[in-house]
Write a protein that holds these residues in place. Structure first.
Motif: not given
Length: 151
Positions: A116, A118-120, A128
Protein backbone atom coordinates in the motif's frame (compact mmCIF):
# COMPACT_ATOMS: atom_id res chain seq x y z
CA UNK A 1 -2.01 -4.85 -33.88
CA UNK A 2 -1.28 -7.67 -36.29
CA UNK A 3 1.08 -10.45 -35.15
CA UNK A 4 2.71 -12.80 -37.66
CA UNK A 5 5.13 -15.70 -37.16
CA UNK A 6 7.51 -16.61 -40.01
CA UNK A 7 10.04 -19.44 -40.15
CA UNK A 8 13.46 -18.39 -41.37
CA UNK A 9 16.52 -20.62 -41.71
CA UNK A 10 18.72 -17.50 -41.62
CA UNK A 11 17.95 -16.83 -37.94
CA UNK A 12 19.89 -18.86 -35.34
CA UNK A 13 17.82 -21.07 -32.99
CA UNK A 14 19.16 -19.49 -29.80
CA UNK A 15 18.62 -15.89 -30.98
CA UNK A 16 15.18 -15.31 -32.53
CA UNK A 17 14.65 -12.00 -34.31
CA UNK A 18 11.69 -9.69 -33.74
CA UNK A 19 10.91 -7.06 -36.36
CA UNK A 20 8.41 -4.31 -35.59
CA UNK A 21 6.87 -2.70 -38.66
CA UNK A 22 4.81 0.45 -38.41
CA UNK A 23 4.01 3.51 -40.49
CA UNK A 24 6.08 5.64 -38.07
CA UNK A 25 8.20 5.26 -34.96
CA UNK A 26 5.56 6.34 -32.45
CA UNK A 27 5.47 6.30 -28.66
CA UNK A 28 3.40 3.12 -28.82
CA UNK A 29 5.91 1.28 -31.02
CA UNK A 30 8.75 2.39 -28.73
CA UNK A 31 6.84 1.09 -25.68
CA UNK A 32 6.25 -2.20 -27.46
CA UNK A 33 9.95 -2.58 -28.30
CA UNK A 34 10.88 -1.66 -24.72
CA UNK A 35 8.50 -4.37 -23.53
CA UNK A 36 10.24 -6.94 -25.76
CA UNK A 37 13.67 -5.83 -24.50
CA UNK A 38 12.46 -6.10 -20.91
CA UNK A 39 11.09 -9.59 -21.58
CA UNK A 40 14.48 -10.59 -22.95
CA UNK A 41 16.38 -9.18 -19.97
CA UNK A 42 14.07 -10.86 -17.43
CA UNK A 43 15.62 -14.21 -18.29
CA UNK A 44 18.24 -13.29 -15.69
CA UNK A 45 16.57 -14.42 -12.48
CA UNK A 46 19.65 -14.50 -10.24
CA UNK A 47 22.01 -11.73 -9.20
CA UNK A 48 25.27 -11.98 -7.31
CA UNK A 49 26.21 -9.55 -4.57
CA UNK A 50 29.66 -9.11 -3.07
CA UNK A 51 29.26 -8.66 0.68
CA UNK A 52 31.93 -8.45 3.40
CA UNK A 53 33.58 -11.86 3.08
CA UNK A 54 31.32 -13.68 0.66
CA UNK A 55 29.55 -13.58 -2.65
CA UNK A 56 25.81 -14.05 -2.24
CA UNK A 57 23.46 -15.28 -4.97
CA UNK A 58 19.98 -13.77 -4.73
CA UNK A 59 16.79 -14.50 -6.62
CA UNK A 60 15.72 -11.18 -8.11
CA UNK A 61 12.04 -11.74 -7.32
CA UNK A 62 12.87 -12.04 -3.59
CA UNK A 63 14.28 -8.50 -3.47
CA UNK A 64 11.84 -6.17 -1.71
CA UNK A 65 13.74 -2.92 -1.30
CA UNK A 66 17.10 -1.39 -2.21
CA UNK A 67 18.17 1.46 0.04
CA UNK A 68 21.40 3.43 0.33
CA UNK A 69 22.43 4.32 3.88
CA UNK A 70 25.65 6.31 4.14
CA UNK A 71 27.92 4.48 1.68
CA UNK A 72 26.28 1.05 1.81
CA UNK A 73 23.58 -0.45 -0.36
CA UNK A 74 21.13 -2.38 1.80
CA UNK A 75 19.27 -5.12 -0.08
CA UNK A 76 16.15 -6.25 1.75
CA UNK A 77 14.96 -9.67 0.56
CA UNK A 78 12.31 -12.07 1.76
CA UNK A 79 15.03 -14.15 3.43
CA UNK A 80 17.63 -11.67 4.70
CA UNK A 81 19.28 -8.28 4.65
CA UNK A 82 22.43 -8.00 2.51
CA UNK A 83 24.89 -5.10 2.78
CA UNK A 84 27.26 -4.24 -0.05
CA UNK A 85 29.39 -1.33 -1.25
CA UNK A 86 27.94 -1.49 -4.79
CA UNK A 87 26.30 1.67 -6.10
CA UNK A 88 22.51 1.67 -6.43
CA UNK A 89 22.60 2.73 -10.10
CA UNK A 90 25.02 -0.05 -11.01
CA UNK A 91 23.00 -2.70 -9.16
CA UNK A 92 19.78 -1.63 -10.90
CA UNK A 93 21.50 -1.77 -14.29
CA UNK A 94 22.60 -5.33 -13.55
CA UNK A 95 19.14 -6.59 -12.62
CA UNK A 96 17.26 -4.72 -15.40
CA UNK A 97 13.78 -5.61 -14.22
CA UNK A 98 10.58 -3.70 -14.97
CA UNK A 99 9.22 -4.40 -11.49
CA UNK A 100 11.85 -2.21 -9.81
CA UNK A 101 10.88 1.45 -9.48
CA UNK A 102 12.96 4.27 -8.06
CA UNK A 103 11.11 6.08 -5.27
CA UNK A 104 13.82 8.48 -4.08
CA UNK A 105 17.44 9.36 -4.79
CA UNK A 106 18.47 6.56 -2.46
CA UNK A 107 15.75 3.91 -2.74
CA UNK A 108 14.24 1.49 -5.27
CA UNK A 109 11.34 -0.87 -4.58
CA UNK A 110 10.08 -4.05 -6.20
CA UNK A 111 6.42 -3.20 -6.92
CA UNK A 112 5.55 -6.90 -6.63
CA UNK A 113 6.19 -6.45 -2.89
CA UNK A 114 4.27 -3.17 -2.57
CA UNK A 115 1.23 -3.58 -0.32
CA UNK A 116 0.00 0.00 0.00
CA UNK A 117 0.86 3.69 -0.25
CA UNK A 118 -0.11 6.23 2.35
CA UNK A 119 0.11 10.00 2.37
CA UNK A 120 3.01 11.40 4.32
CA UNK A 121 4.33 14.91 4.85
CA UNK A 122 4.95 17.67 2.26
CA UNK A 123 3.63 15.69 -0.72
CA UNK A 124 5.67 12.59 0.04
CA UNK A 125 4.14 9.15 0.46
CA UNK A 126 5.11 6.07 2.42
CA UNK A 127 5.42 2.75 0.58
CA UNK A 128 4.39 -0.18 2.77
CA UNK A 129 6.08 -3.33 1.57
CA UNK A 130 6.01 -7.02 2.48
CA UNK A 131 7.66 -8.19 5.68
CA UNK A 132 6.98 -4.87 7.46
CA UNK A 133 9.41 -2.93 5.27
CA UNK A 134 8.60 0.64 4.38
CA UNK A 135 10.26 3.55 2.63
CA UNK A 136 9.45 7.18 1.88
CA UNK A 137 8.47 7.97 -1.70
CA UNK A 138 9.87 11.42 -2.46
CA UNK A 139 7.32 13.78 -3.99
CA UNK A 140 9.53 14.00 -7.08
CA UNK A 141 8.95 10.26 -7.70
CA UNK A 142 5.29 9.95 -6.59
CA UNK A 143 3.84 10.73 -10.03
CA UNK A 144 6.07 8.15 -11.78
CA UNK A 145 5.21 5.47 -9.23
CA UNK A 146 1.48 6.12 -9.55
CA UNK A 147 1.81 5.93 -13.35
CA UNK A 148 3.67 2.61 -13.11
CA UNK A 149 0.90 1.25 -10.93
CA UNK A 150 -1.67 2.37 -13.56
CA UNK A 151 -3.76 4.19 -10.96
Amino acid sequence: MKIVFQISTEVPDEQPMVIVRAKENSVETQRFMDYIRQYQSENVKLVTVKAEEEIIVLKVETIILLDVVEEELLIYTTERLVCTKERLVHFCQRIKNQHFVQISKHAVININHLQSLSESFAGNMTAHLTQDNQSVVSRRYVKDLIARLSV
